[in-house]
Scaffold this motif. Structure first.
Motif, mmCIF file in Angstrom:
data_model
loop_
_atom_site.group_PDB
_atom_site.id
_atom_site.type_symbol
_atom_site.label_atom_id
_atom_site.label_comp_id
_atom_site.label_asym_id
_atom_site.label_seq_id
_atom_site.Cartn_x
_atom_site.Cartn_y
_atom_site.Cartn_z
ATOM 1 N N LEU A 72 11.227 25.273 40.357
ATOM 2 C CA LEU A 72 11.925 25.631 39.182
ATOM 3 C C LEU A 72 10.750 26.964 38.495
ATOM 4 C CD1 LEU A 72 12.263 22.658 36.725
ATOM 5 C CD2 LEU A 72 14.029 24.079 37.803
ATOM 6 N N PRO A 73 11.060 27.958 38.060
ATOM 7 C CA PRO A 73 10.227 28.939 37.485
ATOM 8 C C PRO A 73 9.595 28.329 36.402
ATOM 9 C CG PRO A 73 12.561 29.324 36.889
ATOM 10 C CD PRO A 73 12.735 28.257 37.893
ATOM 11 N N ARG A 74 8.260 28.715 36.256
ATOM 12 C CA ARG A 74 7.435 28.127 35.218
ATOM 13 C C ARG A 74 7.984 28.186 33.998
ATOM 14 N NH1 ARG A 74 5.202 25.658 32.116
ATOM 15 N NH2 ARG A 74 3.027 25.412 31.816
ATOM 16 N N GLU A 75 8.657 29.116 33.471
ATOM 17 C CA GLU A 75 9.168 29.351 32.279
ATOM 18 C C GLU A 75 10.175 28.210 31.609
ATOM 19 O OE1 GLU A 75 11.402 32.621 34.573
ATOM 20 O OE2 GLU A 75 9.587 31.924 34.499
ATOM 21 N N LEU A 76 10.822 27.669 32.801
ATOM 22 C CA LEU A 76 11.763 26.526 32.721
ATOM 23 C C LEU A 76 11.091 25.281 32.638
ATOM 24 C CD1 LEU A 76 14.882 26.271 32.063
ATOM 25 C CD2 LEU A 76 15.103 25.786 34.662
ATOM 26 N N TRP A 77 9.780 24.922 32.855
ATOM 27 C CA TRP A 77 9.199 23.743 32.931
ATOM 28 C C TRP A 77 9.140 22.891 31.692
ATOM 29 C CZ3 TRP A 77 4.016 23.641 36.409
ATOM 30 C CH2 TRP A 77 4.437 24.208 37.442
ATOM 31 N N ASP A 78 8.792 23.751 30.536
ATOM 32 C CA ASP A 78 9.064 23.047 29.399
ATOM 33 C C ASP A 78 10.420 22.472 28.939
ATOM 34 O OD1 ASP A 78 6.119 23.773 29.130
ATOM 35 O OD2 ASP A 78 6.374 25.312 27.623
ATOM 36 N N PRO B 222 16.057 32.130 42.697
ATOM 37 C CA PRO B 222 15.162 33.360 43.080
ATOM 38 C C PRO B 222 14.149 32.898 43.573
ATOM 39 C CG PRO B 222 16.201 33.721 40.908
ATOM 40 C CD PRO B 222 16.397 32.321 41.166
ATOM 41 N N VAL B 223 13.525 31.801 42.900
ATOM 42 C CA VAL B 223 12.111 31.264 43.547
ATOM 43 C C VAL B 223 12.150 30.602 44.857
ATOM 44 C CG1 VAL B 223 10.175 29.593 43.164
ATOM 45 C CG2 VAL B 223 11.644 30.613 41.159
ATOM 46 N N ALA C 241 19.252 24.391 36.154
ATOM 47 C CA ALA C 241 17.981 24.338 36.898
ATOM 48 C C ALA C 241 18.158 24.852 38.356
ATOM 49 C CB ALA C 241 17.433 22.891 37.032
ATOM 50 N N VAL C 242 19.270 24.330 39.037
ATOM 51 C CA VAL C 242 19.622 24.938 40.506
ATOM 52 C C VAL C 242 19.596 26.370 40.418
ATOM 53 C CG1 VAL C 242 21.069 24.836 42.223
ATOM 54 C CG2 VAL C 242 20.254 22.889 41.200
ATOM 55 N N TYR D 240 8.306 23.272 60.254
ATOM 56 C CA TYR D 240 7.956 24.705 59.295
ATOM 57 C C TYR D 240 7.346 23.966 58.100
ATOM 58 C CZ TYR D 240 10.657 27.423 62.607
ATOM 59 O OH TYR D 240 10.937 28.205 63.686
ATOM 60 N N PHE D 241 6.309 24.843 57.772
ATOM 61 C CA PHE D 241 5.715 24.731 56.341
ATOM 62 C C PHE D 241 6.333 25.613 55.396
ATOM 63 C CE2 PHE D 241 2.134 25.396 53.091
ATOM 64 C CZ PHE D 241 2.231 24.271 52.727
ATOM 65 N N ILE D 242 6.830 25.333 54.254
ATOM 66 C CA ILE D 242 7.632 26.378 53.728
ATOM 67 C C ILE D 242 6.683 26.453 51.940
ATOM 68 C CG2 ILE D 242 9.855 27.008 52.338
ATOM 69 C CD1 ILE D 242 11.081 25.211 54.762
ATOM 70 N N HIS D 243 6.497 27.596 51.867
ATOM 71 C CA HIS D 243 5.415 27.926 50.753
ATOM 72 C C HIS D 243 5.708 29.236 49.880
ATOM 73 C CE1 HIS D 243 3.457 30.818 53.151
ATOM 74 N NE2 HIS D 243 3.936 30.345 54.124
ATOM 75 N N ALA D 244 4.919 29.329 48.861
ATOM 76 C CA ALA D 244 5.376 30.535 47.967
ATOM 77 C C ALA D 244 4.492 31.593 48.627
ATOM 78 C CB ALA D 244 4.809 30.327 46.633
ATOM 79 N N PRO D 245 4.948 32.975 48.458
ATOM 80 C CA PRO D 245 4.193 34.174 49.173
ATOM 81 C C PRO D 245 2.783 34.222 49.025
ATOM 82 C CG PRO D 245 6.090 34.908 48.095
ATOM 83 C CD PRO D 245 5.819 33.442 47.532
ATOM 84 N N GLU D 246 2.224 34.059 48.065
ATOM 85 C CA GLU D 246 0.753 34.209 47.886
ATOM 86 C C GLU D 246 0.137 32.607 47.835
ATOM 87 O OE1 GLU D 246 -0.731 36.766 48.386
ATOM 88 O OE2 GLU D 246 1.120 37.709 48.403
ATOM 89 N N GLY D 247 0.815 31.546 48.327
ATOM 90 C CA GLY D 247 0.124 30.278 48.171
ATOM 91 C C GLY D 247 0.028 29.815 46.641
ATOM 92 N N GLU D 248 1.061 30.276 45.885
ATOM 93 C CA GLU D 248 0.711 29.691 44.466
ATOM 94 C C GLU D 248 1.339 28.266 44.301
ATOM 95 O OE1 GLU D 248 3.345 33.526 44.091
ATOM 96 O OE2 GLU D 248 2.429 32.623 45.755
ATOM 97 N N LEU D 249 1.030 27.443 43.365
ATOM 98 C CA LEU D 249 1.445 26.103 42.883
ATOM 99 C C LEU D 249 3.045 26.370 42.678
ATOM 100 C CD1 LEU D 249 0.198 23.312 43.640
ATOM 101 C CD2 LEU D 249 -0.150 23.351 41.069
ATOM 102 N N LEU D 250 3.829 25.233 43.392
ATOM 103 C CA LEU D 250 5.001 25.217 43.063
ATOM 104 C C LEU D 250 5.459 24.191 42.157
ATOM 105 C CD1 LEU D 250 6.712 25.852 46.702
ATOM 106 C CD2 LEU D 250 6.679 27.489 44.602
ATOM 107 N N GLY D 251 6.444 24.191 41.249
ATOM 108 C CA GLY D 251 6.791 22.929 40.623
ATOM 109 C C GLY D 251 8.515 22.578 40.888
ATOM 110 N N PHE D 252 8.400 21.363 41.583
ATOM 111 C CA PHE D 252 9.878 20.783 41.940
ATOM 112 C C PHE D 252 10.497 20.350 40.823
ATOM 113 C CE2 PHE D 252 7.895 21.252 46.567
ATOM 114 C CZ PHE D 252 8.548 22.426 46.701
#
Length: 242
Positions: free
Chosen positions: A175-181, A204-205, A198-199, A117-129
């Protein structure tokens, strides 16, 4: 490099390095090179953000060779802060691993057949693990030899969210984008509480990720993530992964 990835690199790398030699791949295996976002700080100098290529399998600095006895391309979030392999990286060497998705294989308990299976964001957005990194120095090379240093990395995993647990019992920590920094900030001393934070923030993501059944994952190219026709087992997937 696609424009979305380039834009994200421009946004993240406010100062310092800029990585433009990276090219996308749709089939990356452990020990292959992957791009990571990191922030480093030397004494009495400002922090520098950059994008680097890292060997996907973390090797701690104290290792005698560029390999480990156990797999280290993933690190269990529940124990990363206490494991000698990852403890120093949790403390101050944390990274973001960008991807448009990831593969997971569902195993049929009766036949042992594995379905990708390929697991991805709903609109193909870039994810940040959520990732960790470590520098390993080859003791066989001179200290001033640039080939001496190897950047290595791992991706944190946690218990799979309910929407994905039928495919596999673990999933990466997106990670949600607001937690990257906060995650990459080397002045923040990392511990198990930070990993747990972080977990929780990633839940939600991860729960929003969608999945598609795909064909055999061999070779490389965007065709690998093209979905096959869905069957009843694919409920919740989309008609659309990286």
């Amino acid at each position: 490099m696609d424009k979305e990835t380039d834009d994200m690199i421009q946004e993240f790398v406010a100062e310092g390095g800029d990585f433009r030699d990276w090219r996308p791949s749709w089939n990356i295996s452990p020990t292959d090179q992957i791009p990571i976002f990191l922030e480093s700080k030397k004494k009495d100098a400002p922090s520098v953000r950059r994008v680097e290529l890292a060997r996907w399998s973390l090797v701690p600095s104290w290792s005698k060779e560029l390999k480990t006895k156990v797999p280290t391309f993933n690190a269990r979030a529940e124990t990363a802060a206490e494991k000698p392999m990852f403890k120093a990286s949790v403390a101050s060497r944390r990274a973001i691993v960008p991807a448009i998705g990831y593969y997971e294989w569902q195993t049929d308990p009766a036949t042992k057949k594995k379905t990708p299976y390929f697991i991805h964001a709903p609109e193909g957005e870039l994810l940040g693990f959520a990732g960790l990194y470590a520098w390993w120095a080859d003791p066989a090379l001179d200290r001033d030899d640039p080939a001496r240093w190897h950047l290595t990395a791992t991706i944190l995993t946690s218990d799979a969210v309910q929407t994905l647990e039928h495919i596999h019992d673990r999933n990466p920590v997106p990670l949600p984008r607001e937690l990257w920094d906060h995650w990459v900030d080397p002045t923040v001393v990392g511990d198990q509480a930070l990993v747990d934070e972080a977990v929780r923030a990633a839940l939600p993501v991860a729960a929003d990720l969608q999945f598609d059944r795909v064909g055999p994952v061999s070779g490389d190219g965007p065709e690998l993530i093209q979905p096959l026709e869905h069957d009843d087992a694919d409920q919740g997937g989309t008609e659309h992964r990286g």
